[in-house]
Design a protein around this motif. Structure first.
Motif, PDB file in Angstrom:
ATOM      1  N   MET A 273      20.713  62.264  31.792  1.00  0.00           N
ATOM      2  CA  MET A 273      20.772  60.824  31.538  1.00  0.00           C
ATOM      3  C   MET A 273      20.585  60.015  32.819  1.00  0.00           C
ATOM      4  SD  MET A 273      21.384  60.315  28.231  1.00  0.00           S
ATOM      5  CE  MET A 273      22.198  60.986  26.767  1.00  0.00           C
ATOM      6  N   ALA A 274      21.308  60.388  33.871  1.00  0.00           N
ATOM      7  CA  ALA A 274      21.272  59.617  35.114  1.00  0.00           C
ATOM      8  C   ALA A 274      19.904  59.711  35.779  1.00  0.00           C
ATOM      9  CB  ALA A 274      22.359  60.099  36.067  1.00  0.00           C
ATOM     10  N   GLY A 275      19.326  60.908  35.814  1.00  0.00           N
ATOM     11  CA  GLY A 275      18.029  61.082  36.438  1.00  0.00           C
ATOM     12  C   GLY A 275      16.931  60.349  35.708  1.00  0.00           C
ATOM     13  N   LEU A 276      16.952  60.422  34.380  1.00  0.00           N
ATOM     14  CA  LEU A 276      15.948  59.726  33.590  1.00  0.00           C
ATOM     15  C   LEU A 276      16.089  58.215  33.737  1.00  0.00           C
ATOM     16  CD1 LEU A 276      16.049  61.939  30.381  1.00  0.00           C
ATOM     17  CD2 LEU A 276      14.111  61.703  31.944  1.00  0.00           C
ATOM     18  N   ARG A 277      17.315  57.725  33.713  1.00  0.00           N
ATOM     19  CA  ARG A 277      17.533  56.281  33.839  1.00  0.00           C
ATOM     20  C   ARG A 277      17.004  55.765  35.177  1.00  0.00           C
ATOM     21  NH1 ARG A 277      19.345  52.083  30.338  1.00  0.00           N
ATOM     22  NH2 ARG A 277      20.369  50.479  31.570  1.00  0.00           N
ATOM     23  N   LYS A 278      17.257  56.507  36.235  1.00  0.00           N
ATOM     24  CA  LYS A 278      16.773  56.094  37.554  1.00  0.00           C
ATOM     25  C   LYS A 278      15.254  56.066  37.591  1.00  0.00           C
ATOM     26  CE  LYS A 278      17.179  57.254  42.475  1.00  0.00           C
ATOM     27  NZ  LYS A 278      17.782  58.200  43.463  1.00  0.00           N
ATOM     28  N   ALA A 279      14.620  57.087  37.003  1.00  0.00           N
ATOM     29  CA  ALA A 279      13.157  57.135  36.980  1.00  0.00           C
ATOM     30  C   ALA A 279      12.575  56.006  36.134  1.00  0.00           C
ATOM     31  CB  ALA A 279      12.698  58.491  36.442  1.00  0.00           C
ATOM     32  N   GLU A 280      13.232  55.683  35.038  1.00  0.00           N
ATOM     33  CA  GLU A 280      12.740  54.639  34.143  1.00  0.00           C
ATOM     34  C   GLU A 280      12.747  53.264  34.797  1.00  0.00           C
ATOM     35  OE1 GLU A 280      15.210  54.846  30.722  1.00  0.00           O
ATOM     36  OE2 GLU A 280      14.561  56.873  30.187  1.00  0.00           O
ATOM     37  N   GLU A 281      13.571  53.070  35.803  1.00  0.00           N
ATOM     38  CA  GLU A 281      13.659  51.760  36.463  1.00  0.00           C
ATOM     39  C   GLU A 281      12.553  51.550  37.497  1.00  0.00           C
ATOM     40  OE1 GLU A 281      17.561  51.504  38.086  1.00  0.00           O
ATOM     41  OE2 GLU A 281      18.547  51.218  36.139  1.00  0.00           O
ATOM     42  N   ARG A 282      11.784  52.598  37.813  1.00  0.00           N
ATOM     43  CA  ARG A 282      10.851  52.512  38.947  1.00  0.00           C
ATOM     44  C   ARG A 282       9.604  51.708  38.632  1.00  0.00           C
ATOM     45  NH1 ARG A 282      11.646  58.856  40.107  1.00  0.00           N
ATOM     46  NH2 ARG A 282      13.484  58.745  41.460  1.00  0.00           N
ATOM     47  N   PHE A 283       9.099  51.826  37.406  1.00  0.00           N
ATOM     48  CA  PHE A 283       7.829  51.185  37.079  1.00  0.00           C
ATOM     49  C   PHE A 283       8.083  49.930  36.252  1.00  0.00           C
ATOM     50  CE2 PHE A 283       6.266  55.139  38.565  1.00  0.00           C
ATOM     51  CZ  PHE A 283       4.953  54.933  38.931  1.00  0.00           C
ATOM     52  N   ARG A 284       8.158  48.797  36.954  1.00  0.00           N
ATOM     53  CA  ARG A 284       8.346  47.509  36.292  1.00  0.00           C
ATOM     54  C   ARG A 284       6.982  46.918  35.936  1.00  0.00           C
ATOM     55  NH1 ARG A 284      13.892  45.815  35.842  1.00  0.00           N
ATOM     56  NH2 ARG A 284      15.082  47.521  36.785  1.00  0.00           N
ATOM     57  N   HIS A 285       6.993  45.763  35.308  1.00  0.00           N
ATOM     58  CA  HIS A 285       5.762  45.071  34.947  1.00  0.00           C
ATOM     59  C   HIS A 285       5.448  44.011  35.996  1.00  0.00           C
ATOM     60  CE1 HIS A 285       6.228  47.102  31.195  1.00  0.00           C
ATOM     61  NE2 HIS A 285       7.326  46.449  30.901  1.00  0.00           N
ATOM     62  N   ARG A 286       4.181  43.866  36.294  1.00  0.00           N
ATOM     63  CA  ARG A 286       3.749  42.770  37.163  1.00  0.00           C
ATOM     64  C   ARG A 286       3.125  41.706  36.266  1.00  0.00           C
ATOM     65  NH1 ARG A 286      -0.369  43.541  42.153  1.00  0.00           N
ATOM     66  NH2 ARG A 286      -1.898  43.515  40.475  1.00  0.00           N
TER      67      ARG A 286
END
Length: 296
Positions: A273-286
């Motif tokens: 859960m923690a690893g996936l959540r951290k990875a999911e935050e990396r690619f935001r929208h421009r």
């Protein structure tokens, strides 16, 4: 309407392309203007584009549609109060159409007259991009928006996601109830379950284990294995998402519950859960883009 590709801006595009071709299992399509295009075994000229950038973001997610569907999209997008910005694709396959920015910054590109290529036979490659999932600050509102503006249909709602389809595949995208907008994960459809398991084996040979999987989802019933890619995003081996009819009844969160300790049909794998959540935050929208002009 078909989901074709995702276009990413990443730090270390060449290294990301090397990982996806040498380890994950994709084929190089071409490098154009410094952008690495990678393909699968199907007829699309590429499934993922990797552009070098000082910051990571989702450049666009691309769908292929008919001229009639594009004309209808322009009307429904305008009626929903969104902008359908004209665009000409400079990516392999070409085509022209519109770019639509959703309320939380997701850029969806819809193209017509895009070319296809000959399939690759006998190679252990992903067949296609099966779905792209976004995190959302308000997944419920986004689900309603894509139904109204894009003619997509909500297939199922769970406690975690709103699943949306653009054709008879249960979902081509979904919106996770994350509380923030970003890329959740990218899923590549493999030929069959054996191809999924061989993919897991390839990554294990390089010291990587799934962040979640193998398992079988509830909504969509697809087999999955999630990994956190070295260049940042969560990527998934998958096969095959359920096909649904037009009269498919959308499920509610109470329709998709599991016994304690289980989060998929098989219940045999843990989830980082923690690893996936951290990875999911990396690619935001421009939120900005500069569409090319075209006489529509």
């Amino acid at each position: 309407m078909k989901l074709r590709s995702i276009e990413l801006a990443v730090t270390g595009a060449e290294q990301a392309a090397t990982f996806l071709t040498d380890i994950w299992g994709m084929a190089p399509a071409q490098v154009r203007d410094g952008i690495h295009y990678l393909r699968g075994s199907g007829r699309f000229p590429y499934l993922i584009a990797l552009e070098e950038s000082a910051e990571a973001f989702v450049r666009s997610t691309t769908f292929i549609c008919s001229a009639d569907r594009l004309a209808a999209l322009k009307q429904s997008v305008a009626a929903a109060g969104l902008v359908a910005a004209p665009t000409v694709s400079q990516d392999p396959g070409g085509g022209h159409g519109i770019v639509v920015e959703l309320a939380e910054g997701e850029l969806l590109r819809f193209l017509v007259d895009a070319e296809e290529v000959a399939p690759i036979e006998g190679a252990d490659l992903p067949v296609k991009l099966t779905h792209v999932v976004f995190n959302s600050a308000d997944a419920e509102a986004t689900g309603h928006l894509v139904e109204d503006a894009l003619g997509f249909r909500v297939s199922d709602r769970t406690k975690g996601m709103v699943f949306v389809r653009c054709n008879d595949s249960h979902h081509s995208t979904a919106f996770a109830r994350a509380g923030f907008p970003s890329l959740n994960h990218i899923a590549f459809e493999m030929q069959d379950i054996d191809a999924v398991m061989r993919g897991i084996g390839r990554l294990r040979d390089h010291g990587m284990v799934p962040a979640w999987g193998p398992g079988r989802h509830g909504p969509g019933a697809n087999i999955f294995a999630y990994f956190i890619a070295p260049f940042g995003p969560v990527i998934e081996f998958s096969t095959a998402v359920e096909k649904v009819a037009d009269d498919y009844k959308a499920g509610a969160p109470e329709d998709w519950t599991w016994p304690d300790g289980r989060i998929d049909q098989w219940g045999m794998s843990d989830k980082d859960m923690a690893g996936l959540r951290k990875a999911e935050e990396r690619f935001r929208h421009r939120r900005q883009w500069e569409p090319a002009s075209i006489d529509m």
